[in-house]
Scaffold this motif. Structure first.
Motif, PDB file in Angstrom:
ATOM      1  N   GLN A 134      46.081 -34.788   7.837  1.00 20.51           N
ATOM      2  CA  GLN A 134      46.370 -34.846   6.424  1.00 20.51           C
ATOM      3  C   GLN A 134      45.112 -34.799   5.796  1.00 20.51           C
ATOM      4  O   GLN A 134      44.791 -35.829   4.976  1.00 20.51           O
ATOM      5  CB  GLN A 134      47.197 -36.233   6.127  1.00 20.51           C
ATOM      6  CG  GLN A 134      47.964 -36.636   7.064  1.00 20.51           C
ATOM      7  CD  GLN A 134      49.377 -36.009   7.178  1.00 20.51           C
ATOM      8  OE1 GLN A 134      49.457 -35.146   5.982  1.00 20.51           O
ATOM      9  NE2 GLN A 134      50.230 -36.001   8.033  1.00 20.51           N
ATOM     10  N   ARG A 155      43.901 -33.144   1.316  1.00 21.94           N
ATOM     11  CA  ARG A 155      45.504 -33.143   0.995  1.00 21.94           C
ATOM     12  C   ARG A 155      46.177 -31.981   0.902  1.00 21.94           C
ATOM     13  O   ARG A 155      46.270 -31.608  -0.522  1.00 21.94           O
ATOM     14  CB  ARG A 155      45.659 -34.229  -0.097  1.00 21.94           C
ATOM     15  CG  ARG A 155      45.239 -35.788   0.387  1.00 21.94           C
ATOM     16  CD  ARG A 155      45.687 -36.743  -0.646  1.00 21.94           C
ATOM     17  NE  ARG A 155      44.686 -36.849  -1.691  1.00 21.94           N
ATOM     18  CZ  ARG A 155      44.564 -37.284  -2.798  1.00 21.94           C
ATOM     19  NH1 ARG A 155      45.768 -38.515  -2.861  1.00 21.94           N
ATOM     20  NH2 ARG A 155      43.922 -37.460  -3.534  1.00 21.94           N
ATOM     21  N   ARG A 199      49.328 -31.615  -1.409  1.00 26.71           N
ATOM     22  CA  ARG A 199      49.414 -32.543  -2.414  1.00 26.71           C
ATOM     23  C   ARG A 199      50.182 -31.602  -3.434  1.00 26.71           C
ATOM     24  O   ARG A 199      49.783 -30.176  -3.769  1.00 26.71           O
ATOM     25  CB  ARG A 199      48.083 -32.905  -2.782  1.00 26.71           C
ATOM     26  CG  ARG A 199      48.385 -33.997  -3.868  1.00 26.71           C
ATOM     27  CD  ARG A 199      47.096 -34.802  -4.108  1.00 26.71           C
ATOM     28  NE  ARG A 199      46.943 -35.579  -5.188  1.00 26.71           N
ATOM     29  CZ  ARG A 199      46.331 -35.225  -6.344  1.00 26.71           C
ATOM     30  NH1 ARG A 199      45.326 -34.128  -6.300  1.00 26.71           N
ATOM     31  NH2 ARG A 199      46.410 -35.985  -7.297  1.00 26.71           N
ATOM     32  N   GLU A 236      51.255 -37.204  -0.659  1.00 24.69           N
ATOM     33  CA  GLU A 236      49.845 -37.415  -1.026  1.00 24.69           C
ATOM     34  C   GLU A 236      49.009 -38.431  -0.194  1.00 24.69           C
ATOM     35  O   GLU A 236      47.978 -38.927  -0.451  1.00 24.69           O
ATOM     36  CB  GLU A 236      50.053 -37.914  -2.360  1.00 24.69           C
ATOM     37  CG  GLU A 236      50.665 -39.207  -2.645  1.00 24.69           C
ATOM     38  CD  GLU A 236      50.857 -39.629  -4.117  1.00 24.69           C
ATOM     39  OE1 GLU A 236      51.283 -40.715  -4.185  1.00 24.69           O
ATOM     40  OE2 GLU A 236      50.643 -38.703  -4.904  1.00 24.69           O
ATOM     41  N   LYS A 237      49.650 -38.833   1.187  1.00 25.90           N
ATOM     42  CA  LYS A 237      48.730 -39.672   2.100  1.00 25.90           C
ATOM     43  C   LYS A 237      47.543 -39.120   2.421  1.00 25.90           C
ATOM     44  O   LYS A 237      47.624 -37.666   2.638  1.00 25.90           O
ATOM     45  CB  LYS A 237      49.527 -40.444   3.033  1.00 25.90           C
ATOM     46  CG  LYS A 237      49.988 -39.523   4.001  1.00 25.90           C
ATOM     47  CD  LYS A 237      50.811 -40.304   5.144  1.00 25.90           C
ATOM     48  CE  LYS A 237      51.602 -39.638   6.021  1.00 25.90           C
ATOM     49  NZ  LYS A 237      52.288 -40.137   7.009  1.00 25.90           N
ATOM     50  N   MET A 238      46.388 -39.970   2.608  1.00 25.64           N
ATOM     51  CA  MET A 238      45.027 -38.993   3.062  1.00 25.64           C
ATOM     52  C   MET A 238      44.860 -38.972   4.501  1.00 25.64           C
ATOM     53  O   MET A 238      44.121 -38.171   5.003  1.00 25.64           O
ATOM     54  CB  MET A 238      44.146 -39.644   2.208  1.00 25.64           C
ATOM     55  CG  MET A 238      44.303 -39.397   0.817  1.00 25.64           C
ATOM     56  SD  MET A 238      43.037 -40.302  -0.200  1.00 25.64           S
ATOM     57  CE  MET A 238      41.585 -39.503   0.306  1.00 25.64           C
ATOM     58  N   SER A 239      45.367 -39.816   5.265  1.00 25.84           N
ATOM     59  CA  SER A 239      45.340 -39.492   6.714  1.00 25.84           C
ATOM     60  C   SER A 239      46.435 -40.395   7.066  1.00 25.84           C
ATOM     61  O   SER A 239      47.331 -41.175   6.796  1.00 25.84           O
ATOM     62  CB  SER A 239      44.187 -40.445   7.413  1.00 25.84           C
ATOM     63  OG  SER A 239      44.344 -41.942   6.722  1.00 25.84           O
ATOM     64  N   SER A 240      46.887 -39.524   8.467  1.00 26.57           N
ATOM     65  CA  SER A 240      48.347 -39.810   9.283  1.00 26.57           C
ATOM     66  C   SER A 240      48.001 -41.346  10.142  1.00 26.57           C
ATOM     67  O   SER A 240      47.238 -40.858  11.022  1.00 26.57           O
ATOM     68  CB  SER A 240      48.674 -38.796   9.961  1.00 26.57           C
ATOM     69  OG  SER A 240      49.755 -39.224  10.556  1.00 26.57           O
TER      70      SER A 240
END
Ligand SMILES: [Zn+2]
Ligand SMILES: [Zn+2]
Length: 176
Positions: free
Chosen positions: A142, A146, A149, A168-172
């Protein structure tokens, strides 16, 4: 020559696309419960009618509105040649399971119906502009930029209504 193999799903975009398609508009009849989707760029000021009265346009709920009964998460998998969005859900009550899941992308949307025996995830394979990614990692981390996005996941849950989750999360942290 065989070194640089371009898959048929691969995006040819030089920069990250942004959605260029109408919003998701779903109407529900308060009498019979039928759903109708508006597909145009502009929607009529007056809602269409069913069973003799105007339908309600479903206002999307956020995850926090249905939590903790329902949880939803997603993951972007794959790299440049092929990538997909996996959608995971968990409902404490079976009646809160999604009837369908729709992924809105840069170019339009994909819809998949969830049968009673279907186990998560539902996987949406992406192609062309929608397959644009920043990194070739699988799973994509992610990436902090993004890559997806602008995408939106919609779940229709009969008991709750329409649920909307932006990608829109930045890391999984899914695996952790
Ligand atoms: Zn009706
Ligand atoms: Zn990425």
């Amino acid at each position: 020559m065989a070194e640089q193999e371009f898959g048929p799903l691969r995006s040819r975009e030089a920069r990250k696309p942004w959605p260029e398609c109408p919003d998701i508009v779903i109407y529900r009849c308060g009498h019979c419960g039928r759903l109708y989707q508006g597909l145009g760029y502009s929607m009529p000021a007056q809602a269409p009618a069913c069973c003799g009265s105007p339908m309600e346009q479903l206002k999307p709920l956020r995850l926090e509105d249905v939590s903790p009964e329902i949880t939803v998460d997603y993951q972007i998998v794959g790299g440049y040649n092929q990538n997909a969005v996996q959608v995971f859900w968990e409902a404490k009550q079976p009646e809160d399971s999604p009837e369908w899941i729709l992924l809105k992308t840069f170019t339009g949307s994909y819809i998949k119906y969830v049968t009673a025996k279907k186990r998560p995830p539902v996987v949406f394979a992406l192609a062309d502009e929608d397959a644009y990614v920043y990194c070739d990692n699988s799973p994509c981390l992610q990436c902090i930029f993004r890559c997806k996005r602008g995408f939106m996941i919609y779940l229709y849950i009969k008991t709750k209504g329409l649920l909307e989750i932006p990608l829109e999360k930045m890391s999984s942290y899914w695996q952790s």
